[in-house]
Design a protein around this motif. Structure first.
Motif, PDB file in Angstrom:
ATOM      1  N   UNK A   1      20.768 -80.914   1.067  1.00  0.00           N
ATOM      2  CA  UNK A   1      21.356 -81.949   2.134  1.00  0.00           C
ATOM      3  C   UNK A   1      22.303 -80.800   2.789  1.00  0.00           C
ATOM      4  N   UNK A   2      23.157 -80.124   2.158  1.00  0.00           N
ATOM      5  CA  UNK A   2      24.287 -79.192   2.728  1.00  0.00           C
ATOM      6  C   UNK A   2      23.607 -78.361   3.680  1.00  0.00           C
ATOM      7  N   UNK A   3      22.297 -77.733   3.096  1.00  0.00           N
ATOM      8  CA  UNK A   3      21.873 -76.777   4.290  1.00  0.00           C
ATOM      9  C   UNK A   3      21.186 -77.373   5.504  1.00  0.00           C
TER      10      UNK A   3
ATOM     11  N   UNK B   1      24.861 -76.736  13.201  1.00  0.00           N
ATOM     12  CA  UNK B   1      25.689 -76.094  13.805  1.00  0.00           C
ATOM     13  C   UNK B   1      27.313 -76.524  13.403  1.00  0.00           C
ATOM     14  N   UNK B   2      27.330 -77.514  12.285  1.00  0.00           N
ATOM     15  CA  UNK B   2      28.315 -77.639  11.631  1.00  0.00           C
ATOM     16  C   UNK B   2      29.137 -76.489  11.185  1.00  0.00           C
ATOM     17  N   UNK B   3      30.333 -76.389  11.002  1.00  0.00           N
ATOM     18  CA  UNK B   3      31.021 -75.194  10.225  1.00  0.00           C
ATOM     19  C   UNK B   3      31.042 -75.430   8.983  1.00  0.00           C
ATOM     20  N   UNK B   4      31.284 -74.152   8.142  1.00  0.00           N
ATOM     21  CA  UNK B   4      31.491 -74.372   6.709  1.00  0.00           C
ATOM     22  C   UNK B   4      32.547 -75.225   6.200  1.00  0.00           C
ATOM     23  N   UNK B   5      33.744 -75.339   6.995  1.00  0.00           N
ATOM     24  CA  UNK B   5      34.792 -76.085   6.834  1.00  0.00           C
ATOM     25  C   UNK B   5      34.427 -77.572   6.775  1.00  0.00           C
ATOM     26  N   UNK B   6      33.673 -77.942   8.029  1.00  0.00           N
ATOM     27  CA  UNK B   6      33.095 -79.329   8.300  1.00  0.00           C
ATOM     28  C   UNK B   6      32.177 -80.044   7.131  1.00  0.00           C
ATOM     29  N   UNK B   7      31.456 -78.970   6.537  1.00  0.00           N
ATOM     30  CA  UNK B   7      30.425 -79.319   5.563  1.00  0.00           C
ATOM     31  C   UNK B   7      31.298 -79.431   4.298  1.00  0.00           C
ATOM     32  N   UNK B   8      32.351 -78.594   4.009  1.00  0.00           N
ATOM     33  CA  UNK B   8      33.055 -78.825   2.864  1.00  0.00           C
ATOM     34  C   UNK B   8      33.704 -80.107   2.934  1.00  0.00           C
ATOM     35  N   UNK B   9      34.224 -80.342   3.964  1.00  0.00           N
ATOM     36  CA  UNK B   9      34.831 -81.767   4.314  1.00  0.00           C
ATOM     37  C   UNK B   9      34.270 -82.851   4.009  1.00  0.00           C
ATOM     38  N   UNK B  10      32.897 -82.656   4.133  1.00  0.00           N
ATOM     39  CA  UNK B  10      32.005 -83.909   3.906  1.00  0.00           C
ATOM     40  C   UNK B  10      31.101 -83.788   2.435  1.00  0.00           C
ATOM     41  N   UNK B  11      31.805 -82.704   1.702  1.00  0.00           N
ATOM     42  CA  UNK B  11      31.105 -82.613   0.304  1.00  0.00           C
ATOM     43  C   UNK B  11      30.743 -83.734  -0.361  1.00  0.00           C
ATOM     44  N   UNK B  12      31.737 -84.538  -0.714  1.00  0.00           N
ATOM     45  CA  UNK B  12      31.419 -85.626  -1.286  1.00  0.00           C
ATOM     46  C   UNK B  12      30.361 -86.766  -0.844  1.00  0.00           C
ATOM     47  N   UNK B  13      30.125 -86.660   0.472  1.00  0.00           N
ATOM     48  CA  UNK B  13      29.107 -87.406   1.065  1.00  0.00           C
ATOM     49  C   UNK B  13      27.914 -86.812   1.078  1.00  0.00           C
ATOM     50  N   UNK B  14      27.933 -85.743   0.891  1.00  0.00           N
ATOM     51  CA  UNK B  14      26.560 -84.978   0.995  1.00  0.00           C
ATOM     52  C   UNK B  14      26.244 -84.240  -0.462  1.00  0.00           C
TER      53      UNK B  14
ATOM     54  N   UNK C   1      32.614 -90.987  13.866  1.00  0.00           N
ATOM     55  CA  UNK C   1      32.517 -90.347  12.527  1.00  0.00           C
ATOM     56  C   UNK C   1      33.815 -89.754  12.400  1.00  0.00           C
ATOM     57  N   UNK C   2      34.093 -88.932  11.547  1.00  0.00           N
ATOM     58  CA  UNK C   2      35.490 -88.180  11.299  1.00  0.00           C
ATOM     59  C   UNK C   2      35.683 -87.280  12.306  1.00  0.00           C
ATOM     60  N   UNK C   3      34.783 -86.551  13.056  1.00  0.00           N
ATOM     61  CA  UNK C   3      34.867 -85.809  14.097  1.00  0.00           C
ATOM     62  C   UNK C   3      34.972 -86.390  15.289  1.00  0.00           C
ATOM     63  N   UNK C   4      36.139 -86.239  15.894  1.00  0.00           N
ATOM     64  CA  UNK C   4      36.482 -87.024  17.205  1.00  0.00           C
ATOM     65  C   UNK C   4      35.350 -86.989  18.312  1.00  0.00           C
ATOM     66  N   UNK C   5      35.039 -88.012  18.888  1.00  0.00           N
ATOM     67  CA  UNK C   5      33.992 -87.915  20.020  1.00  0.00           C
ATOM     68  C   UNK C   5      32.733 -87.594  19.400  1.00  0.00           C
TER      69      UNK C   5
END
Length: 149
Positions: free
Chosen positions: A18-20, A26-39, A135-139
């Motif tokens: 899921x995470x990979x 193209x989402x950043x590592x930081x963005x993937x980490x912030x979504x960690x619970x959902x992923x 989503x949590x990402x603006x626009x």
């Protein structure tokens, strides 16, 4: 290549996929980490929902899961494959298995919240966009899609 019901102990591999797969867009590592619970795919999630894994050469390379809802409606909750398998027919293979399973189960409607980058994929299969939400990402908006069977 074959598809089998996932077991709770597959949760770590499914979370990795899921995470990979999400990072592929193209989402950043930081963005993937912030979504960690959902992923994260938990053992409990696999125990409580239909989850099917795609195996290629004895390795889990993708999966899908769904949630049964009222009135013969199903929500496709997840469909992910490893990035190296994207664009090679593996996603379509998973989707065809899912759709066949839904026909057998007499499902009448499938809904999903699409990754914006996957909207075209679902559109080719026949899903129609019926709405969207920010989503949590603006626009950045997630398309809500449906398919009537």
């Amino acid at each position: 290549m074959n598809i089998e019901k996932a077991i709770p102990e597959d949760n770590i591999r499914l979370t990795e996929i899921t995470k990979k797969s999400k990072a592929y867009w193209g989402y950043s590592d930081e963005q993937i980490l912030s979504w960690s619970n959902n992923l994260t795919v938990t053992m409990l999630y696999i125990e409580n929902n239909p989850v099917f894994k795609l195996i290629d050469k004895d390795e889990i390379v993708g999966y899908y899961s769904y949630i049964r809802q009222e009135n013969q409606q199903v929500k496709l909750d997840n469909l992910f494959i490893l990035p190296e398998y994207i664009g090679k027919g593996f996603g379509t293979y998973l989707m065809n298995d899912f759709l066949e399973r839904m026909r057998i189960e007499k499902c009448q409607k499938i809904i999903l919240d699409s990754e914006p980058n996957a909207e075209k994929f679902y559109g080719k299969i026949g899903f129609k966009k019926i709405g969207e939400f920010e989503t949590s990402i603006k626009n950045r908006f997630m398309p809500i899609m449906e398919l009537n069977l």
